[in-house]
Design a protein around this motif. Structure first.
Motif, PDB file in Angstrom:
ATOM      1  N   ALA A  19     -16.432  -3.842  -3.688  1.00  0.00           N
ATOM      2  CA  ALA A  19     -15.435  -2.895  -3.170  1.00  0.00           C
ATOM      3  C   ALA A  19     -14.304  -3.641  -2.468  1.00  0.00           C
ATOM      4  CB  ALA A  19     -16.091  -1.899  -2.224  1.00  0.00           C
ATOM      5  N   ARG A  20     -14.656  -4.611  -1.643  1.00  0.00           N
ATOM      6  CA  ARG A  20     -13.643  -5.402  -0.935  1.00  0.00           C
ATOM      7  C   ARG A  20     -12.800  -6.213  -1.925  1.00  0.00           C
ATOM      8  NH1 ARG A  20     -12.288  -6.587   3.843  1.00  0.00           N
ATOM      9  NH2 ARG A  20     -14.091  -5.650   4.834  1.00  0.00           N
ATOM     10  N   GLU A  21     -13.432  -6.777  -2.933  1.00  0.00           N
ATOM     11  CA  GLU A  21     -12.705  -7.566  -3.924  1.00  0.00           C
ATOM     12  C   GLU A  21     -11.699  -6.699  -4.684  1.00  0.00           C
ATOM     13  OE1 GLU A  21     -15.867  -9.325  -6.174  1.00  0.00           O
ATOM     14  OE2 GLU A  21     -16.267 -10.842  -4.644  1.00  0.00           O
ATOM     15  N   ALA A  22     -12.096  -5.481  -5.033  1.00  0.00           N
ATOM     16  CA  ALA A  22     -11.172  -4.573  -5.725  1.00  0.00           C
ATOM     17  C   ALA A  22      -9.956  -4.283  -4.846  1.00  0.00           C
ATOM     18  CB  ALA A  22     -11.888  -3.280  -6.098  1.00  0.00           C
ATOM     19  N   LEU A  23     -10.193  -4.026  -3.567  1.00  0.00           N
ATOM     20  CA  LEU A  23      -9.087  -3.769  -2.643  1.00  0.00           C
ATOM     21  C   LEU A  23      -8.197  -4.998  -2.484  1.00  0.00           C
ATOM     22  CD1 LEU A  23     -10.902  -1.680   0.078  1.00  0.00           C
ATOM     23  CD2 LEU A  23      -9.049  -0.915  -1.396  1.00  0.00           C
ATOM     24  N   ASP A  24      -8.801  -6.170  -2.412  1.00  0.00           N
ATOM     25  CA  ASP A  24      -8.021  -7.407  -2.281  1.00  0.00           C
ATOM     26  C   ASP A  24      -7.118  -7.624  -3.491  1.00  0.00           C
ATOM     27  OD1 ASP A  24      -9.156  -7.919   0.187  1.00  0.00           O
ATOM     28  OD2 ASP A  24     -10.578  -9.433  -0.572  1.00  0.00           O
ATOM     29  N   ILE A  25      -7.637  -7.351  -4.673  1.00  0.00           N
ATOM     30  CA  ILE A  25      -6.830  -7.501  -5.892  1.00  0.00           C
ATOM     31  C   ILE A  25      -5.663  -6.521  -5.872  1.00  0.00           C
ATOM     32  CG2 ILE A  25      -6.828  -7.199  -8.406  1.00  0.00           C
ATOM     33  CD1 ILE A  25      -9.775  -8.196  -8.334  1.00  0.00           C
ATOM     34  N   ALA A  26      -5.943  -5.274  -5.491  1.00  0.00           N
ATOM     35  CA  ALA A  26      -4.886  -4.260  -5.434  1.00  0.00           C
ATOM     36  C   ALA A  26      -3.814  -4.639  -4.418  1.00  0.00           C
ATOM     37  CB  ALA A  26      -5.485  -2.900  -5.088  1.00  0.00           C
ATOM     38  N   LEU A  27      -4.227  -5.087  -3.246  1.00  0.00           N
ATOM     39  CA  LEU A  27      -3.269  -5.467  -2.211  1.00  0.00           C
ATOM     40  C   LEU A  27      -2.440  -6.679  -2.635  1.00  0.00           C
ATOM     41  CD1 LEU A  27      -5.547  -4.935   0.905  1.00  0.00           C
ATOM     42  CD2 LEU A  27      -3.544  -3.559   0.273  1.00  0.00           C
ATOM     43  N   ALA A  28      -3.076  -7.649  -3.274  1.00  0.00           N
ATOM     44  CA  ALA A  28      -2.344  -8.830  -3.748  1.00  0.00           C
ATOM     45  C   ALA A  28      -1.342  -8.442  -4.827  1.00  0.00           C
ATOM     46  CB  ALA A  28      -3.319  -9.878  -4.276  1.00  0.00           C
ATOM     47  N   GLY A  29      -1.764  -7.611  -5.762  1.00  0.00           N
ATOM     48  CA  GLY A  29      -0.843  -7.158  -6.814  1.00  0.00           C
ATOM     49  C   GLY A  29       0.325  -6.393  -6.232  1.00  0.00           C
ATOM     50  N   GLY A  30       0.042  -5.522  -5.278  1.00  0.00           N
ATOM     51  CA  GLY A  30       1.104  -4.773  -4.627  1.00  0.00           C
ATOM     52  C   GLY A  30       2.054  -5.667  -3.869  1.00  0.00           C
ATOM     53  N   ALA A  31       1.531  -6.716  -3.232  1.00  0.00           N
ATOM     54  CA  ALA A  31       2.379  -7.655  -2.487  1.00  0.00           C
ATOM     55  C   ALA A  31       3.362  -8.367  -3.409  1.00  0.00           C
ATOM     56  CB  ALA A  31       1.510  -8.666  -1.744  1.00  0.00           C
ATOM     57  N   PHE A  32       2.998  -8.528  -4.676  1.00  0.00           N
ATOM     58  CA  PHE A  32       3.879  -9.171  -5.652  1.00  0.00           C
ATOM     59  C   PHE A  32       4.629  -8.157  -6.505  1.00  0.00           C
ATOM     60  CE2 PHE A  32       0.984 -12.634  -4.630  1.00  0.00           C
ATOM     61  CZ  PHE A  32       1.888 -13.669  -4.423  1.00  0.00           C
ATOM     62  N   ASP A  33       4.692  -6.927  -6.028  1.00  0.00           N
ATOM     63  CA  ASP A  33       5.436  -5.849  -6.685  1.00  0.00           C
ATOM     64  C   ASP A  33       4.972  -5.552  -8.103  1.00  0.00           C
ATOM     65  OD1 ASP A  33       7.030  -5.236  -4.474  1.00  0.00           O
ATOM     66  OD2 ASP A  33       8.442  -6.839  -4.974  1.00  0.00           O
ATOM     67  N   LEU A  34       3.704  -5.798  -8.387  1.00  0.00           N
ATOM     68  CA  LEU A  34       3.165  -5.416  -9.682  1.00  0.00           C
ATOM     69  C   LEU A  34       2.860  -3.920  -9.664  1.00  0.00           C
ATOM     70  CD1 LEU A  34       0.611  -8.312 -10.285  1.00  0.00           C
ATOM     71  CD2 LEU A  34       2.855  -8.038 -11.332  1.00  0.00           C
ATOM     72  N   PRO A  35       3.019  -3.240 -10.783  1.00  0.00           N
ATOM     73  CA  PRO A  35       2.625  -1.832 -10.847  1.00  0.00           C
ATOM     74  C   PRO A  35       1.096  -1.725 -10.871  1.00  0.00           C
ATOM     75  CG  PRO A  35       3.816  -2.507 -12.848  1.00  0.00           C
ATOM     76  CD  PRO A  35       3.682  -3.700 -11.984  1.00  0.00           C
ATOM     77  N   VAL A  36       0.522  -1.386  -9.724  1.00  0.00           N
ATOM     78  CA  VAL A  36      -0.927  -1.352  -9.554  1.00  0.00           C
ATOM     79  C   VAL A  36      -1.370   0.066  -9.180  1.00  0.00           C
ATOM     80  CG1 VAL A  36      -2.881  -2.258  -8.233  1.00  0.00           C
ATOM     81  CG2 VAL A  36      -0.960  -3.746  -8.762  1.00  0.00           C
ATOM     82  N   ALA A  37      -2.489   0.478  -9.754  1.00  0.00           N
ATOM     83  CA  ALA A  37      -3.116   1.749  -9.402  1.00  0.00           C
ATOM     84  C   ALA A  37      -4.600   1.489  -9.194  1.00  0.00           C
ATOM     85  CB  ALA A  37      -2.921   2.779 -10.503  1.00  0.00           C
ATOM     86  N   MET A  38      -5.239   2.387  -8.449  1.00  0.00           N
ATOM     87  CA  MET A  38      -6.685   2.286  -8.248  1.00  0.00           C
ATOM     88  C   MET A  38      -7.354   3.584  -8.654  1.00  0.00           C
ATOM     89  SD  MET A  38      -7.558   0.127  -4.825  1.00  0.00           S
ATOM     90  CE  MET A  38      -9.278  -0.006  -5.326  1.00  0.00           C
ATOM     91  N   LEU A  39      -8.511   3.439  -9.261  1.00  0.00           N
ATOM     92  CA  LEU A  39      -9.351   4.575  -9.637  1.00  0.00           C
ATOM     93  C   LEU A  39     -10.707   4.404  -8.972  1.00  0.00           C
ATOM     94  CD1 LEU A  39     -10.272   7.036 -11.298  1.00  0.00           C
ATOM     95  CD2 LEU A  39     -10.684   5.451 -13.206  1.00  0.00           C
ATOM     96  N   PHE A  40     -11.118   5.393  -8.189  1.00  0.00           N
ATOM     97  CA  PHE A  40     -12.418   5.399  -7.537  1.00  0.00           C
ATOM     98  C   PHE A  40     -13.368   6.186  -8.433  1.00  0.00           C
ATOM     99  CE2 PHE A  40      -9.188   4.732  -4.407  1.00  0.00           C
ATOM    100  CZ  PHE A  40      -9.709   3.744  -3.594  1.00  0.00           C
ATOM    101  N   LEU A  41     -14.386   5.499  -8.925  1.00  0.00           N
ATOM    102  CA  LEU A  41     -15.284   6.054  -9.932  1.00  0.00           C
ATOM    103  C   LEU A  41     -16.727   5.779  -9.516  1.00  0.00           C
ATOM    104  CD1 LEU A  41     -15.200   7.286 -12.879  1.00  0.00           C
ATOM    105  CD2 LEU A  41     -15.267   4.941 -13.696  1.00  0.00           C
ATOM    106  N   ASP A  42     -17.632   6.600  -9.954  1.00  0.00           N
ATOM    107  CA  ASP A  42     -19.061   6.441  -9.662  1.00  0.00           C
ATOM    108  C   ASP A  42     -19.263   6.319  -8.145  1.00  0.00           C
ATOM    109  OD1 ASP A  42     -19.555   6.608 -12.407  1.00  0.00           O
ATOM    110  OD2 ASP A  42     -19.447   4.442 -12.667  1.00  0.00           O
TER     111      ASP A  42
END
Length: 119
Positions: A19-42
């Motif tokens: 869970a933490r790793e997924a958030l870290d990837i999203a935050l890093a992508g967002g910091a570099f202005d990548l178009p990032v989305a998250m889906l919470f599943l299961d």
């Protein structure tokens, strides 16, 4: 042109580092202005529950990371309606503004992204 990325988080916040790793990837992508989305599943839907107490399990609280997502440009947040229902969370308030999707909506969402990472 930046490739869009969808991060699917499927693990409960207390079940290990995923869970933490997924958030870290999203935050890093967002910091570099990548178009990032998250889906919470299961079991990932448990990350959206308010007032968690991870200290009793010797885990770190992920709520600050979750609240930081919009500040890093990660504003496209989705949750599986079915996952919420299966876990008895349909009527529970989420700690973030997320769009609820049915199975058809999930399929369409995944098809819209260039890269899909599942943790």
């Amino acid at each position: 042109m930046s490739q869009s990325m969808l991060i699917i988080t499927r693990q409960a916040p207390w079940s290990g580092p995923s869970a933490r790793e997924a958030l870290d990837i999203a935050l890093a992508g967002g910091a570099f202005d990548l178009p990032v989305a998250m889906l919470f599943l299961d079991d990932g839907v448990f990350q959206l529950c308010a007032a968690q107490q991870p200290g009793s399990l010797q885990q770190k609280d992920l709520s600050a990371n979750l609240q930081a997502l919009p500040m890093f440009g990660v504003e496209a947040l989705y949750v599986s309606q079915r996952s919420l229902a299966e876990r008895g969370l349909l009527n529970e308030p989420a700690s973030l503004a997320v769009e609820r999707l049915d199975d058809e909506g999930l399929s369409a969402l995944i098809d819209r992204y260039d890269q899909v990472i599942t943790l």
